[in-house]
Each structure stands twice: as structure tokens, then as C-alpha cells.
Design an enzyme around this catalytic site. Structure first.
Site, PDB file in Angstrom:
ATOM      1  N   ASP A 157       0.948  -1.165  -0.172  1.00 20.68           N
ATOM      2  CA  ASP A 157       0.032  -0.076   0.066  1.00 20.68           C
ATOM      3  C   ASP A 157       1.076   1.212   0.111  1.00 20.68           C
ATOM      4  OD1 ASP A 157      -2.346   1.677   0.582  1.00 20.68           O
ATOM      5  OD2 ASP A 157      -3.184  -0.509   1.351  1.00 20.68           O
ATOM      6  N   ASP A 195      -3.258   4.806  -2.052  1.00 17.28           N
ATOM      7  CA  ASP A 195      -4.474   5.318  -1.230  1.00 17.28           C
ATOM      8  C   ASP A 195      -4.892   6.468  -1.578  1.00 17.28           C
ATOM      9  OD1 ASP A 195      -5.717   4.598   1.768  1.00 17.28           O
ATOM     10  OD2 ASP A 195      -4.747   6.407   1.880  1.00 17.28           O
ATOM     11  N   GLU A 225      -6.705   3.737  -5.579  1.00 22.39           N
ATOM     12  CA  GLU A 225      -7.892   3.777  -4.804  1.00 22.39           C
ATOM     13  C   GLU A 225      -8.445   5.235  -5.009  1.00 22.39           C
ATOM     14  OE1 GLU A 225      -9.961   3.999  -0.522  1.00 22.39           O
ATOM     15  OE2 GLU A 225      -8.025   4.934  -0.917  1.00 22.39           O
ATOM     16  N   HIS A 262     -11.596  -3.449   3.224  1.00 23.91           N
ATOM     17  CA  HIS A 262     -11.253  -3.111   4.885  1.00 23.91           C
ATOM     18  C   HIS A 262     -12.000  -1.583   5.028  1.00 23.91           C
ATOM     19  CE1 HIS A 262      -8.299  -0.608   2.622  1.00 23.91           C
ATOM     20  NE2 HIS A 262      -8.332   0.298   3.922  1.00 23.91           N
ATOM     21  N   ASP A 263     -12.735  -1.082   3.994  1.00 25.28           N
ATOM     22  CA  ASP A 263     -13.346   0.312   4.457  1.00 25.28           C
ATOM     23  C   ASP A 263     -14.842  -0.020   4.203  1.00 25.28           C
ATOM     24  OD1 ASP A 263     -10.952   1.455   4.958  1.00 25.28           O
ATOM     25  OD2 ASP A 263     -10.667   2.198   2.889  1.00 25.28           O
TER      26      ASP A 263
HETATM   27  C1  GLC Z   1      -8.080   4.918   2.564  1.00 25.42           C
HETATM   28  C2  GLC Z   1      -7.857   3.664   3.361  1.00 25.42           C
HETATM   29  C3  GLC Z   1      -8.541   3.838   4.491  1.00 25.42           C
HETATM   30  C4  GLC Z   1      -7.675   5.218   5.106  1.00 25.42           C
HETATM   31  C5  GLC Z   1      -7.627   6.280   4.601  1.00 25.42           C
HETATM   32  C6  GLC Z   1      -6.939   7.377   4.759  1.00 25.42           C
HETATM   33  O1  GLC Z   1      -9.227   5.260   2.005  1.00 25.42           O
HETATM   34  O2  GLC Z   1      -8.383   2.708   2.449  1.00 25.42           O
HETATM   35  O3  GLC Z   1      -8.625   2.844   5.276  1.00 25.42           O
HETATM   36  O4  GLC Z   1      -8.665   5.437   6.532  1.00 25.42           O
HETATM   37  O5  GLC Z   1      -7.430   6.011   3.229  1.00 25.42           O
HETATM   38  O6  GLC Z   1      -5.766   6.979   4.575  1.00 25.42           O
END
Ligand code: GLC
Length: 543
Positions: A108, A209, A266, A331-332
Site C-alpha cells: 500500500d 491510497d 484507490e 477493509h473500509d
Molecule cells: C483509504 C484507506 C482507509 C484510510 C484512508 C486514509 O481510504 O483505505 O482505510 O482510513 O485512506 O488513509
């Protein structure tokens, strides 16, 4: 050197397009030292399992040094490993073992922000004329109030007043995660060096991310409100700015200096997801990042029509040279199994979802545990660890329910740890676990394995054309995946009722894999009766 299974020797095989990627939340996968927290040696110890699943790559949620306010998404040293997860040597061992098994390792990479404990930020906040001041986004307030109306994704203002220097800094997420300033060239170069460090070490790429948040409006204009209510706003000036998309192109240039590596973005949006946003990061296909997540399926209700629409919308936006990818859980945004309240017949739906994920066009991402049908867990208030859940309980209980430990066995703590798990193991682990599904030929785990094997055996599935035949209107999605002479027909019934699949012409097919039919059976079909929640893949004579 990567060991190649026979299908990987094909010169047209591109691992990040045609392979299957498995997403591990390291904290919850496997604990080797008994502290209740998953770790790198734990993952290493489960490599045989991952090999048996047939995956091609692992994406690891962050394992860098971090105060763990947001469980690793707040990095305080991009080149260090959080001691809870192990050491740099463990990471190297994992990388070597993965490569020896023909599995790639994707890290990541958090480019939008660091932890407020990162030395860069400590310097930046120390004085207004510190050389790193401009590495973060600092602004004066407006008459004792925040510089503008921007909201943090985690709720509240995106600005935090820092009394040390009397200015505000910006944070798209928690205030413990100050946003980096991508308009500062030195900062950008420093982050590129951090990425280079990992590429030189041999990792196979990055999941980027919140990549669509990295650049903010130069003029700091107020975001427009939605429905005129200050609480809701369109994140117009903080997301998908043209410069973020340009930087995606620069990232591609860096990654392409390392053949065979990948960047997966993402593209963070809340519902309703807009697939064109994600697609923009792909550039023309070769000058943007390699893959970008579109979360439309995650926000779709379970219906053939809704799924078909999300998939076809997404395909429609992929540039000519680009490639789609598919994600059902993370995971979110929770596990797809029981994401929606009042879900029923989950077992059957999970199978249809597995067939869909592994047969439509695009790189499939499997979230750890989805292959055994793990569910979102019910947690009590005192069990919540996610700061988002702590902040908004009981309105929103946070993201922990999809982060509970992997269920390996029916034993205490599901074989995840000999200690006390950092998050409780879901109660259903006594019936839902790897051990019990491993030997059961009809288990969900074995459905996943068979589907992955099918992709390896029939290149049409992994990389062929996609030709829709039924668009979900009758509760059924049907499509052909074809490549050269090879042609596979996939029929998915999303409903709990028998349906008739009305195909335009007669198709001769033999069953390759099915939730209901016997493998090897041959059928001659046009108006074909489909069982409730049936999913079947046929080898056909379609040309
Ligand atoms: C992304 C991650 C998440 C995190 C956020 C801030 O969306 O997937 O888990 O809290 O970024 O880094």
C-alpha cells in the site's frame, strides 16, 4: 526469480491483468508471535494456503512504521516496518518466499498524507520558516475561523488550528493525518524516492491510497454545498483535480522504469460512485496508472439489473488501452456477504458473487476471508478499535466489522492467534473456517479454487472479450467470454426463483463448473431453465 506455472509462460499473460489479487489486512490475517496482532511471519506461515488458492499476487494493507491511529494509514516512516508486524528482514523473507512461489507482492502507498508523527510534519509544524513548512498545506484562518469550508472525510472541518505557529493545516482524513502538499516539488520528489526504495527492494507495485485526493485547489475555493446544507458538500475543490490525474501519469513513468510492476489507484468516492472518475486515472490506458478501483458494485444492491448496469457502465468508461478491475469487499466498505441489512440466502448469493467476480472481464480482487464467506461481525462498543467507530457510535459503528481475524479453524480464536486477538473473532468461526471447508468439495472455498483454476485453464476467462447476452432484466446476467477459438458462456441467476434464460440462438455447451449442474454434462440450449441462484460456466460452440 518468479517460478512460472504453465499458464504464466504464455507471452500474452500479464499478471496484473489476468491474474487474481488477494487483499490482506495484515493485522488480521495470522499472528505468529502470540501478541494477538497478525504479522508478516504469520502471512509467511500461510503461504501454502495462498498457493492452494491459486492467487497470483498479494496486496498488503500498510505495514510501515506508524502510530496506528488509522492502523497503518498514518505512516511515520515509509522505509520502516511497524514492529507489531515484524522487521524489514521479515518483509524481505516474505517477498523472497512469495516470488519463489510465483506470487507477487503489492504494497500500500499513502501519498495524500503522513502521520502527524512523521518527522517531516514535526519539522513542518515547528516554525513558519522551516524548510519543510511548505511540504504540508498551511493557511491563515479567516477571522478566527478555518480558512474555508472544506470538510474532512472523517467528519468535521478539514482544517486544524496549530497554536505553535498560529496557522491551520489541512487534513482530508483524521487530524492525525496531515495532507502533503503536492504543489511542492521537493516534497513530491521525496515521496517518489520513498516509492523507489520499495521498487528497488523488489516489490511488485503499489495500491495507491486515496490517489484522487492528493492535489487541492490552488485558490482554496469553498466547496459547493449539497442541498444547501453545510454538513453535506460536493468535494469539488479537493478531489479529482486535473493535477492529481497528471501526477498519476508521472507515477506511471516511475513504475514503468521497473518492468512488470503495477500501480493500482484507490479512487475514493462515497456513493453514488461515479465510474468516470476512476477511469480518468487510467489516462489513455498506457499513460495513467495501470488499474483503478471503481466501487460501484460495492454500492449496488443485490440485483442482476443493478450489477449489470454497474459493470457495463464501468466497461464503457475504460479507455481503449486500459483494463478494468473488480472489487466486491474491502477493509473500509465492508464484506459483500452481509453488507446490506436483512440479507437472506447469503450462502447462495456468495457463490453467485464468486462466479461473477472471477468470470467477468477485469482483474479480480479477493478480500481475505471472502473466499470462505466471512461475514461482517457484530461488535460491542467496547470492542471497537477503529477511531471512526469510536467517534460516531452508535450512528456508525466503524469499519472493524470487516476487519475481524481470519477464520482458520473452529478452535478458540479461530487459529488466528494463541494470544488475545486485537479484534474479536467472529462468533461463526466454529462453522465457517478454512479447515472445515478445505476438504469439503462443495464448500465456498473450493468454489473459489475451482474458479481460479478455470481462469488458468481457459485464457478466455482471464483475458477474453466480453459479450453480454442477458442484461439482468429477467434476474439473470449472461455473457460470453471469448478468445480465439475458445468461447465460454456464463449464466448467473441473482434471484431465488427459477428463471428462463432466453438466448437469441441455440448454443451447444458443456458444463465446466456450476453451482447446480454436473460438470461435463452437455446441453443444447436456447430457452433454458435456470435454478434459483444458479451460476454456471459452459464451454460452447459460439463463434
Ligand atoms: C483509504 C484507506 C482507509 C484510510 C484512508 C486514509 O481510504 O483505505 O482505510 O482510513 O485512506 O488513509
Amino acid at each position: 526469480m518468479l517460478k512460472h506455472a504453465s499458464y504464466k509462460n504464455d507471452p500474452d499473460w500479464v499478471w496484473w491483468k489476468h491474474g487474481v489479487i488477494y487483499h490482506i489486512y495484515p493485522r488480521s490475517f495470522s499472528d505468529s508471535d502470540g501478541d494477538g496482532i497478525g504479522d508478516l511471519r504469520g502471512i509467511l506461515g500461510r503461504l501454502d494456503y495462498l498457493i492452494s488458492l491459486g492467487i497470483d499476487a498479494i496486496w498488503l494493507s500498510p505495514v510501515y512504521t506508524s502510530p496506528n491511529f488509522d492502523f497503518g494509514y498514518d505512516v511515520s516512516d515509509y522505509r520502516g516496518i511497524n514492529p507489531e508486524y515484524g522487521t524489514m528482514e521479515d518483509l524481505r523473507d516474505l517477498l523472497t518466499a512469495c516470488h519463489a512461489a510465483g506470487i507477487r507482492l503489492i504494497m500500500d502507498m499513502i501519498l495524500n498524507h503522513t502521520s502527524s508523527q512523521h518527522p517531516w510534519f514535526l519539522e513542518s509544524r515547528s516554525s513558519r520558516d522551516n524548510p519543510r513548512r511548505d511540504w504540508y498545506i498551511w493557511k491563515d484562518g479567516r477571522k478566527g475561523r478555518a480558512p474555508n469550508n472544506w470538510k474532512s472525510t472523517m467528519g468535521g472541518s478539514a482544517w486544524e488550528f496549530d497554536p505553535v505557529t498560529g496557522q491551520y493545516y489541512m487534513h482530508s482524513f483524521f487530524r492525525e493525518q496531515p495532507d502533503l502538499n503536492w504543489r511542492n516539488q521537493e516534497m513530491a520528489e521525496a515521496l517518489f524516492r520513498e516509492m523507489k526504495f520499495w521498487l528497488d527492494l523488489g516489490v511488485d507495485g503499489f495500491r495507491l491510497d486515496a490517489i484522487n485526493l492528493i492535489v487541492k485547489d490552488k485558490k482554496f475555493r469553498n466547496n459547493p454545498l449539497l442541498w444547501g446544507i453545510p454538513f453535506f458538500q460536493k468535494h469539488l475543490y479537493v478531489r479529482n483535480r486535473p493535477k492529481s490525474i497528471k501526477i498519476a501519469g508521472k507515477l506511471r513513468e516511475l513504475i514503468d522504469r521497473y518492468p512488470g510492476r503495477v500501480a493500482i489507484g484507490e479512487v475514493f468516492v462515497l456513493p453514488p460512485g461515479e465510474p468516470s472518475n476512476a477511469a480518468r486515472y487510467l489516462g489513455e490506458g498506457e499513460n495513467g496508472i495501470h488499474l483503478a478501483f471503481d466501487f460501484s458494485l460495492i454500492f449496488s444492491r443485490w440485483s442482476a439489473r443493478a450489477y449489470y448496469r454497474a459493470i457495463s457502465d464501468w466497461y464503457f468508461r475504460i479507455p481503449g488501452q486500459g483494463w478494468p478491475c473488480t472489487v466486491l469487499s474491502n477493509h473500509d466498505l465492508f464484506r459483500h456477504t452481509n453488507r446490506f441489512p436483512f440479507s437472506r440466502r447469503i450462502e447462495e448469493k456468495s457463490r453467485v458473487a464468486a462466479f461473477l467476480l472471477l468470470t467477468i472481464r477485469g482483474t479480480p480482487f479477493i478480500y481475505y476471508g471472502d473466499e470462505i464467506g466471512m461475514r461482517n461481525a457484530r461488535l460491542e462498543r467496547d470492542q471497537i478499535r477503529d477511531p471512526l467507530g469510536k467517534k460516531y457510535w452508535p450512528l456508525f459503528k466503524g469499519r472493524d466489522k470487516a476487519r475481524t481475524p481470519m477464520q482458520w479453524t473452529s478452535e478458540e480464536n479461530a487459529g488466528f492467534t494463541p494470544g488475545i486477538p486485537w479484534l474479536p473473532v467472529n462468533r461463526d468461526h466454529d462453522e465457517r473456517n478454512v479447515k472445515s471447508q478445505d476438504k469439503d468439495p462443495g464448500s465456498l472455498l473450493n468454489v473459489y479454487r475451482s474458479l481460479i483454476r478455470l481462469r488458468q485453464r481457459y485464457p478466455a476467462l482471464a483475458r477474453g472479450r466480453w459479450l453480454p447476452l442477458l442484461n439482468g432484466r429477467e434476474g439473470i446476467i449472461a455473457f460470453i467470454r471469448g478468445r480465439g477459438e475458445e468461447s465460454l458462456l456464463v449464466i448467473l441467476n441473482f434471484s431465488g426463483r427459477s428463471r428462463v434464460a432466453k438466448l437469441q440462438e441455440h448454443i451447444h455447451g458443456s458444463v465446466l463448473l456450476s453451482t447446480h449442474r454436473r460438470e461435463g454434462d452437455t446441453v443444447y440450449m436456447q430457452d433454458m431453465k435456470i435454478h434459483p441462484f444458479e451460476a454456471t460456466v459452459y464451454l460452447t460452440n459460439w463463434d
